[in-house]
Write a protein that holds these residues in place. Structure first.
Motif, PDB file in Angstrom:
ATOM      1  N   SER A  83       2.537   6.838  -8.567  1.00  0.00           N
ATOM      2  CA  SER A  83       2.169   6.311  -7.259  1.00  0.00           C
ATOM      3  C   SER A  83       1.278   5.078  -7.382  1.00  0.00           C
ATOM      4  N   TYR A  84       0.373   5.058  -8.368  1.00  0.00           N
ATOM      5  CA  TYR A  84      -0.471   3.874  -8.523  1.00  0.00           C
ATOM      6  C   TYR A  84       0.298   2.716  -9.154  1.00  0.00           C
ATOM      7  N   ASP A  97       1.944  10.767  -2.350  1.00  0.00           N
ATOM      8  CA  ASP A  97       2.150  11.393  -1.045  1.00  0.00           C
ATOM      9  C   ASP A  97       2.499  12.866  -1.251  1.00  0.00           C
ATOM     10  N   GLN A  98       2.741  13.572  -0.154  1.00  0.00           N
ATOM     11  CA  GLN A  98       2.943  15.014  -0.236  1.00  0.00           C
ATOM     12  C   GLN A  98       4.193  15.372  -1.037  1.00  0.00           C
ATOM     13  N   GLN A 107      12.768   9.563  -7.358  1.00  0.00           N
ATOM     14  CA  GLN A 107      11.496   9.195  -6.752  1.00  0.00           C
ATOM     15  C   GLN A 107      11.244   7.692  -6.814  1.00  0.00           C
ATOM     16  N   VAL A 108      11.635   7.065  -7.904  1.00  0.00           N
ATOM     17  CA  VAL A 108      11.490   5.614  -7.991  1.00  0.00           C
ATOM     18  C   VAL A 108      12.300   4.947  -6.886  1.00  0.00           C
ATOM     19  N   LYS A 167       5.206   0.711   1.341  1.00  0.00           N
ATOM     20  CA  LYS A 167       4.027   0.672   0.474  1.00  0.00           C
ATOM     21  C   LYS A 167       4.311   0.029  -0.883  1.00  0.00           C
ATOM     22  N   SER A 168       5.606  -0.100  -1.250  1.00  0.00           N
ATOM     23  CA  SER A 168       5.943  -0.728  -2.528  1.00  0.00           C
ATOM     24  C   SER A 168       5.636  -2.219  -2.535  1.00  0.00           C
ATOM     25  N   GLU A 169       5.308  -2.787  -1.350  1.00  0.00           N
ATOM     26  CA  GLU A 169       4.855  -4.186  -1.327  1.00  0.00           C
ATOM     27  C   GLU A 169       3.619  -4.355  -2.216  1.00  0.00           C
TER      28      GLU A 169
END
Length: 844
Positions: free
Chosen positions: A521-522, A530-531, A551-552, A560-562
């Motif tokens: 996620s980071y 996220d959940q 997931q990728v 949020k991938s911006e």
């Protein structure tokens, strides 16, 4: 609810209590892995003595032997076995240079293709065997704290905060970078000052998420006249329009602003609560079609005038001048007549809307007099040449493009839901009574603390951790805090915990499922999992390749991938430095008039996003048939403009602009704002595109100042520089790359000459003997040997993904990714997936 008390006594007491909590938490963390004895390297073989050693003596020892050690490298003492990382790096560098054809250097004795192949095969086998037999024993686990952008995004997602005008990290010390990466654990130091800032930030975010507890009543504010703006132009409007409307002239990029911002001084206190507000504005575009030379004014009469809305806070400075934080909240294309417009914007408490002219004039303070001199027959005869009279005549009698705002209505606050998502993150779904919202019973508090801490810690919270927080809350209540305030202190303690501030990546081998969820996620969101990610981690299935791949895909499709694009491009291409050396205002007015800095950054972001979304080959970073531009950027590039006012994809007929090396963001960040340097740009290409940074001068050798008398151009100067033996080795690699970009000025605009006389020569010869005539030729060479670029890009992406620099032991993983990527077609999206699936990403 009243604001939390912040007296010195209560704050010191809270700091002391939190400190005990942190000590207990840190002491509970697992110990770091200890160093182990190094494993012996593979034994040497006879092929080294019969093939490799004679080869090195013949073709390498002249520059890397007993008498001379260029780049502090010596190859005549090799024993035929790899006995540590230093030897491993030397072997790998020799192998890379032979594969690229850059060694032996041009004009030196060349080995036969057969001899070269034998040495390459031996080196390849030796390096591979060493990696297979080696145990990675010297990589220590490093506690990596969240950097500032990760902290901002994390509290945003944890507490569902709108961060448009809120930055709790604004007073954090600047994050240190290492090789331009801002997320390397070794560089992210933690100081006493930063710890104090963490406490202040925790207070701010918890208070912002908690308040207001009672839903505010919707209010309406109306403004129909009294539109004073700033002293310089108010003295004119006092006589002309009696402040009946607001008038905008300048763009915000002007030097000495006059009419760049339209504040509502009667609403200087701003809105009373955070929330969405409905703005109704009665405005018009005036003199879009004007009688003046468009080039003189720098405006496009065919383009609608655009009204911008930004926030302003009187505590941050004067409302008619720029402020540190003023994001664009809305933009409106205006008709050439009075008309009502409605927008919905977010405003933090204390912020007031301000109006701007997005495509207005530039530096009207200077323009007033220039206009009167250029068109004297259209204005009254001047009594004096002062600025006051010129300003009055230009405004009163001129027909300059301008925006007029006649009426403003502000209504709000509005919320998408009540209780807000922030309330639910803190209190859950339980609000005991309307008279006392947000209060929790002891059981509810325990349950909610468990839920909140588990999300904050990015893993299931332990019972003893919840108990420590409850103990802190109890201590705070006994110190005089109300139950609600004490509960807020417990939440602040969670945000000050090392488990929140640091990423848990302390596993000796494979990452745990929860650590892997955080790393992923980071990497892709610069924020907390996220959940869905946490649920997969709970089920212990996240390590499965098919799950990670899915997931990728999901995460890259999320807005949020911006954050990945911004963070990686800033680190890889050094784009965070764009604007740190501002271009000269006299030479490069267009940079400020047309807001080219953000436009340059946006082009590169959209370009990379297209490669990522469409899984287009990463070779397009080197050369491409398309890019993304808006009208000002198209004008800078001298290519056909897009049809709309925003960014559009355009096909390039002139390949000069294709790829990163033709984009203004790169060309500007590699200049100093006044002039260009082939050395700086060449070093940038070596480091960021080819992954082979030049060696610094030896520390015990004074920098040389070669005799450059008689040199008329930068090329002549550098030629003399290369005649110095100690300079030649690096500059023969640096200079040709930099020369290829010399036909771009400090803001990326094409030029054929230095000034008006000296013609620019952008030809060059690379160390491997390949020549080119211009930037298009250089890009063709780079594409031809793209494997070097792909390897460098992969190494940088892997470092960014893991938060540590790649090491010699990572090279087999990098090569494996590059080879598999080549089989898949070199798509950028595939590269991200392969990095995530790599052993390096999933371990340590």
């Amino acid at each position: 609810m009243a604001d939390f008390p912040k007296t010195r006594q209560l704050r010191l007491s809270f700091c002391w209590t939190v400190g005990l909590l942190l000590v207990v938490t840190i002491s509970a963390r697992p110990a770091l892995a200890q160093d182990k004895p190094k494993q012996s390297a593979p034994a040497k073989d006879s092929a080294f003595q019969t093939t490799v050693q004679p080869f090195l003596a013949t073709y390498c020892s002249g520059c890397h032997g007993a008498k001379k050690q260029k780049g502090e490298r010596r190859f005549d003492q090799f024993s035929g076995r790899i006995d540590g990382d230093n030897t491993l790096v030397d072997y790998q560098d020799i192998l890379d240079q032979l594969n690229l054809g850059e060694m032996p250097p041009q004009k030196s004795k060349e080995p036969s293709a057969a001899d070269r192949r034998k040495v390459v095969d031996w080196l390849t086998l030796s390096v591979s065997q060493y990696h297979q037999n080696r145990k990675q024993t010297d990589a220590k686990t490093v506690l990596r704290r969240l950097n500032s952008r990760e902290y901002r995004n994390t509290v945003r997602d944890l507490l569902h905060l709108n961060m448009t005008m809120f930055d709790p990290t604004v007073k954090f010390p600047q994050d240190q970078t290492s090789e331009h990466l801002d997320n390397v654990g070794n560089s992210l130091v933690t100081s006493g000052h930063l710890l104090d800032r963490y406490l202040t930030a925790a207070e701010q975010v918890i208070e912002k998420a908690m308040t207001p507890l009672q839903k505010p009543e919707v209010q309406t504010w109306v403004f129909r006249d009294g539109f004073r703006q700033q002293p310089e132009i108010d003295q004119v409007f006092r006589k002309t329009n009696k402040y009946e409307w607001m008038t905008l002239f300048d763009v915000v990029g002007a030097d000495k602003h006059e009419g760049a911002y339209g504040p509502i001084h009667a609403f200087a206190e701003g809105v009373p609560f955070d929330g969405y507000y409905e703005l109704r504005i009665k405005a018009e575009a005036v003199n879009r079609q004007h009688p003046y030379d468009p080039e003189f004014l720098g405006t496009d009469p065919s383009e609608p005038l655009r009204l911008g809305i930004v926030g302003g806070n009187r505590l941050a400075g004067r409302l008619h001048l720029p402020q540190p934080m003023e994001p664009l909240l809305a933009e409106i294309e205006l008709a050439d007549e009075e008309k009502w417009y409605t927008v919905r914007v977010w405003l933090d408490a204390g912020y007031t809307p301000r109006f701007t002219f997005r495509n207005g004039l530039m530096d009207v303070r200077n323009l007033w007099s220039q206009l009167l001199r250029k068109y004297p027959d259209q204005f009254p005869k001047r009594k004096n040449k002062g600025i006051v009279e010129a300003r009055f005549n230009a405004i009163e009698y001129g027909k300059l493009p301008q925006i007029r705002v006649h009426e403003i209505e502000i209504k709000g606050p509005f919320y998408d839901a009540w209780p807000t998502e922030s309330h639910r993150a803190i209190f859950g779904d339980r609000w005991r009574t309307a008279e006392e919202p947000g209060t929790l019973s002891p059981d509810q508090m325990r349950e909610q603390l468990r839920t909140f801490a588990s999300r904050a810690y990015r893993r299931p919270v332990q019972d003893e951790e919840v108990e420590r927080i409850l103990q802190l809350i109890s201590v705070r209540e006994k110190a005089g805090r109300s139950p609600l305030e004490a509960y807020g202190d417990g939440l602040k303690a969670i945000l000050c915990s090392p488990v929140f501030l640091f990423l848990e990546e302390s596993a000796p081998e494979k990452l745990t499922s929860f650590s892997l969820a955080s790393r992923l996620s980071y990497f892709l969101w610069s924020s907390m999992p996220d959940q869905e990610l946490l649920d997969l981690a709970t089920r212990n299935v996240l390590h499965k390749p098919e799950v990670l791949t899915a997931q990728v895909e999901r995460m890259l499709s999320d807005p949020k991938s911006e954050a990945f694009l911004t963070g990686f491009l800033d680190s890889w291409l050094t784009l965070r430095d764009l604007g740190s050396t501002p271009p000269d205002r006299t030479q490069f007015r267009a940079y400020y008039h047309y807001d080219l800095g953000p436009a340059m950054r946006e082009e590169t972001r959209l370009f990379a996003k297209h490669l990522l979304d469409q899984n287009v080959s990463v070779a397009n970073f080197l050369d491409s048939e398309f890019t993304f531009v808006n009208k000002p950027l198209a004008k800078l590039y001298d290519i056909p403009s897009p049809t709309g006012n925003g960014f559009e994809r355009v096909n390039l007929t002139n390949r000069t602009r294709g790829g990163l090396l033709g984009q203004a963001s790169v060309l500007t960040v590699t200049a100093n704002g006044i002039e260009t340097s082939p050395v700086i740009r060449g070093v940038w290409i070596l480091e960021n595109i080819l992954g082979t940074p030049s060696s610094p001068p030896p520390p015990d050798v004074e920098p040389l100042d070669p005799d450059i008398r008689g040199a008329k151009t930068i090329r002549d100067q550098l030629k003399k520089h290369r005649n110095v033996a100690s300079c030649n080795d690096c500059h023969r690699k640096i200079d040709p790359l930099g020369f290829a970009l010399e036909k771009f000025d400090p803001i990326g605009r094409h030029r054929a000459r230095y000034g008006k006389k000296t013609k620019i020569d952008s030809a060059g010869v690379l160390p491997n003997g390949k020549s080119f005539e211009d930037i298009a030729g250089l890009k063709a060479v780079l594409v031809e040997q793209k494997s070097q670029f792909v390897t460098a890009l992969t190494a940088k992406l892997l470092a960014y993904a893991t938060g540590r620099h790649t090491e010699p032991a990572d090279r087999p993983q990098i090569d494996q990714i590059v080879n598999e990527l080549n089989d898949r077609g070199d798509g950028f999206r595939d590269l991200v997936k392969l990095v995530v699936l790599s052993e390096t990403f999933r371990s340590k």
